[in-house]
Design a protein around this motif. Sequence first.
Motif, mmCIF file in Angstrom:
data_model
loop_
_atom_site.group_PDB
_atom_site.id
_atom_site.type_symbol
_atom_site.label_atom_id
_atom_site.label_comp_id
_atom_site.label_asym_id
_atom_site.label_seq_id
_atom_site.Cartn_x
_atom_site.Cartn_y
_atom_site.Cartn_z
ATOM 1 N N LEU A 65 1.011 -1.270 0.283
ATOM 2 C CA LEU A 65 0.169 -0.121 0.104
ATOM 3 C C LEU A 65 1.044 1.103 0.283
ATOM 4 C CD1 LEU A 65 -2.871 -0.351 2.344
ATOM 5 C CD2 LEU A 65 -2.809 0.201 0.285
ATOM 6 N N ASP A 66 1.597 1.267 1.013
ATOM 7 C CA ASP A 66 2.804 2.375 0.894
ATOM 8 C C ASP A 66 3.615 2.574 -0.219
ATOM 9 O OD1 ASP A 66 1.932 3.208 3.365
ATOM 10 O OD2 ASP A 66 3.640 2.636 4.611
ATOM 11 N N THR A 67 4.018 1.179 -0.981
ATOM 12 C CA THR A 67 4.683 1.934 -2.003
ATOM 13 C C THR A 67 4.022 2.334 -3.711
ATOM 14 O OG1 THR A 67 5.991 -0.073 -1.706
ATOM 15 C CG2 THR A 67 6.175 0.633 -4.228
ATOM 16 N N ALA A 68 2.236 1.880 -3.333
ATOM 17 C CA ALA A 68 2.022 2.157 -4.262
ATOM 18 C C ALA A 68 1.207 3.688 -3.961
ATOM 19 C CB ALA A 68 0.245 1.842 -4.202
ATOM 20 N N TYR A 69 1.094 4.163 -3.102
ATOM 21 C CA TYR A 69 0.539 5.458 -2.911
ATOM 22 C C TYR A 69 2.456 6.200 -3.370
ATOM 23 C CZ TYR A 69 -0.428 9.687 0.338
ATOM 24 O OH TYR A 69 -1.307 10.986 1.192
ATOM 25 N N GLY A 70 3.798 5.879 -2.151
ATOM 26 C CA GLY A 70 4.538 6.996 -2.865
ATOM 27 C C GLY A 70 5.139 7.008 -3.860
ATOM 28 N N HIS A 71 4.655 5.456 -5.346
ATOM 29 C CA HIS A 71 4.287 6.595 -6.373
ATOM 30 C C HIS A 71 3.812 7.181 -6.942
ATOM 31 C CE1 HIS A 71 5.602 3.191 -10.441
ATOM 32 N NE2 HIS A 71 5.340 4.931 -9.909
ATOM 33 N N ILE A 72 2.378 7.324 -7.025
ATOM 34 C CA ILE A 72 1.957 7.711 -7.030
ATOM 35 C C ILE A 72 1.778 9.490 -7.031
ATOM 36 C CG2 ILE A 72 -1.199 8.841 -6.651
ATOM 37 C CD1 ILE A 72 -1.897 5.667 -6.480
ATOM 38 N N LEU A 73 2.502 9.635 -5.083
ATOM 39 C CA LEU A 73 2.570 10.974 -4.942
ATOM 40 C C LEU A 73 4.503 11.830 -5.748
ATOM 41 C CD1 LEU A 73 2.533 10.065 -0.885
ATOM 42 C CD2 LEU A 73 0.411 11.606 -2.456
ATOM 43 N N LEU A 74 5.034 10.456 -5.851
ATOM 44 C CA LEU A 74 5.892 10.663 -6.559
ATOM 45 C C LEU A 74 5.710 11.100 -8.082
ATOM 46 C CD1 LEU A 74 8.970 8.449 -5.640
ATOM 47 C CD2 LEU A 74 9.185 10.331 -5.174
ATOM 48 N N SER A 75 4.271 11.159 -8.643
ATOM 49 C CA SER A 75 4.252 11.235 -9.761
ATOM 50 C C SER A 75 3.612 13.029 -9.968
ATOM 51 C CB SER A 75 3.347 10.448 -10.471
ATOM 52 O OG SER A 75 3.345 8.980 -10.403
ATOM 53 N N ASP A 76 3.465 13.243 -9.104
ATOM 54 C CA ASP A 76 3.308 15.036 -9.272
ATOM 55 C C ASP A 76 4.608 15.598 -8.580
ATOM 56 O OD1 ASP A 76 2.825 17.129 -8.112
ATOM 57 O OD2 ASP A 76 0.102 16.692 -8.284
ATOM 58 N N ALA A 77 5.236 16.859 -9.349
ATOM 59 C CA ALA A 77 6.462 17.345 -8.100
ATOM 60 C C ALA A 77 5.569 18.097 -6.911
ATOM 61 C CB ALA A 77 6.927 18.500 -9.565
ATOM 62 N N THR A 86 3.829 17.046 -4.188
ATOM 63 C CA THR A 86 3.964 15.578 -3.859
ATOM 64 C C THR A 86 5.344 14.690 -3.816
ATOM 65 O OG1 THR A 86 2.695 14.971 -4.851
ATOM 66 C CG2 THR A 86 1.903 15.722 -3.676
ATOM 67 N N ARG A 87 6.303 15.553 -4.625
ATOM 68 C CA ARG A 87 7.279 14.433 -4.655
ATOM 69 C C ARG A 87 8.179 14.106 -2.927
ATOM 70 N NH1 ARG A 87 12.417 14.570 -5.463
ATOM 71 N NH2 ARG A 87 13.643 13.076 -6.793
ATOM 72 N N ASN A 88 8.450 15.527 -2.583
ATOM 73 C CA ASN A 88 9.130 14.738 -1.818
ATOM 74 C C ASN A 88 8.032 14.024 -0.222
ATOM 75 O OD1 ASN A 88 11.204 16.194 -1.648
ATOM 76 N ND2 ASN A 88 10.333 18.534 -0.396
ATOM 77 N N ASP A 89 6.699 14.102 -0.169
ATOM 78 C CA ASP A 89 5.975 12.863 0.596
ATOM 79 C C ASP A 89 6.076 11.535 0.090
ATOM 80 O OD1 ASP A 89 4.955 15.649 2.397
ATOM 81 O OD2 ASP A 89 3.019 15.721 1.281
ATOM 82 N N GLY A 90 6.094 11.793 -1.410
ATOM 83 C CA GLY A 90 6.141 10.480 -1.666
ATOM 84 C C GLY A 90 6.922 9.362 -1.849
ATOM 85 N N LEU A 91 8.846 10.544 -1.567
ATOM 86 C CA LEU A 91 9.930 9.899 -0.750
ATOM 87 C C LEU A 91 9.804 9.237 0.796
ATOM 88 C CD1 LEU A 91 12.605 12.705 -2.495
ATOM 89 C CD2 LEU A 91 12.306 10.044 -3.295
ATOM 90 N N TYR A 92 8.648 10.433 1.319
ATOM 91 C CA TYR A 92 8.251 9.790 2.497
ATOM 92 C C TYR A 92 8.331 9.074 3.054
ATOM 93 C CZ TYR A 92 7.374 9.760 7.590
ATOM 94 O OH TYR A 92 7.457 9.517 8.957
ATOM 95 N N VAL A 93 6.827 8.600 1.990
ATOM 96 C CA VAL A 93 6.364 7.160 2.105
ATOM 97 C C VAL A 93 7.065 5.933 1.587
ATOM 98 C CG1 VAL A 93 4.109 5.924 1.416
ATOM 99 C CG2 VAL A 93 3.628 8.601 2.095
ATOM 100 N N ILE A 147 11.594 1.920 -8.382
ATOM 101 C CA ILE A 147 10.941 3.740 -8.143
ATOM 102 C C ILE A 147 11.386 4.752 -8.347
ATOM 103 C CG2 ILE A 147 8.442 4.588 -7.074
ATOM 104 C CD1 ILE A 147 7.504 1.575 -6.290
ATOM 105 N N ARG A 148 12.277 4.708 -6.741
ATOM 106 C CA ARG A 148 12.870 5.526 -6.985
ATOM 107 C C ARG A 148 13.679 6.405 -7.693
ATOM 108 N NH1 ARG A 148 13.342 7.728 -1.522
ATOM 109 N NH2 ARG A 148 16.049 7.941 -1.206
#
Length: 347
Positions: free
Chosen positions: A297-309, A311-318, A341-342
């Motif tokens: 779940l967290d990997t999918a959520y982080g992947h989606i957050l990384l797709s938007d500049a 929310t990128r930092n939030d994605g890296l944290y997740v 993904i990273r």
Amino acid sequence: MVSVQQWTGREARALRAALRMSSRAFADHLGVALRTIAKWESLGTATRPRPDTQAILDTALARAEAPAQARFEELLFTERESTRSADHETWTEDIERAVACIGRQNFSFATTLLNRWLASRDPCRLDGNGRYLYGRSLALLGDLQRDQGAILGPLSAAHSYRTARAMFTELDIPRRVAQIDLSLAVVQEMSGWLEASARQYELLATDERLSPRDRARAQLWVGTALSKEGNNEYAATVMVSATRTFEDLGEPEDWSVAHQKLALAHRGSGDLKQALHCIDIARTTGTVDSPMQRVRLDTAYGHILLSDAATRNDGLYVLDQAKQVAQQYGLSHQLRSIEGIRMGRRG
């Protein structure tokens, strides 16, 4: 006349009972000490008389009258069946415990439970129930190896699954064979053979050997393989159909997982709003007491957050949080996915 290949305390006790002798009379009959008889009967199969005593027992059995020999054979058969039945019951309990351990990603204890039986049993010498339990243990070992990321090679999920499949085929249990086929398709997908796995999923999605739930899972995984290939719009269509089936079947956990996978398909097609909507559903409705599901779940959520500049930092944290859990539980395949993904975002 029945013969004994290797005498143990169990066979000696059966012979005494068949001859209808007391322990003292049996000791006198064989010419051994009374304490020897007591030792045999207390230790059972854990003790074997000396070679010269084995010969004495052979002679005693050969000289017994026919009714006593018949009683001996019946007693021995009944005791062996009772022991085998008790073994099967304990084996079944260990399988159930292993299922729970794998669900919690307690791989070490699950391996111990399964290898306790796999390492000590020769499948060629087991009866039908024993071979079934052996096949179930192999299939669970495959699940464990798959979750750890050991998917190819001689000590891998693929090898365990194929061996289990051959056993279930021999036992003529079509449902189990089809379930193993589904697991092998997952291994294909994890190995990067996306087109082959998608074709196999499509076949299994209409395979009557499988339960409606397993057919719906196969349909969902068609979409997963298509999404990994980049065919995200069609993948989303397939996943929506599987999601509706899970709803009709009353399978809330599968319904939640389907939204997680659907979120990634929408991310792949560039629809981040719909991707966030689906992943929010998955995160709020799914059961996350399993470390594996939490990481997914967290990997999918982080992947989606990384797709938007934005929310990128939030994605890296997740993703960092998911990486820590994956490292803690030895989820190497998930670790590779997170790192991929990273690295992809850095590129």
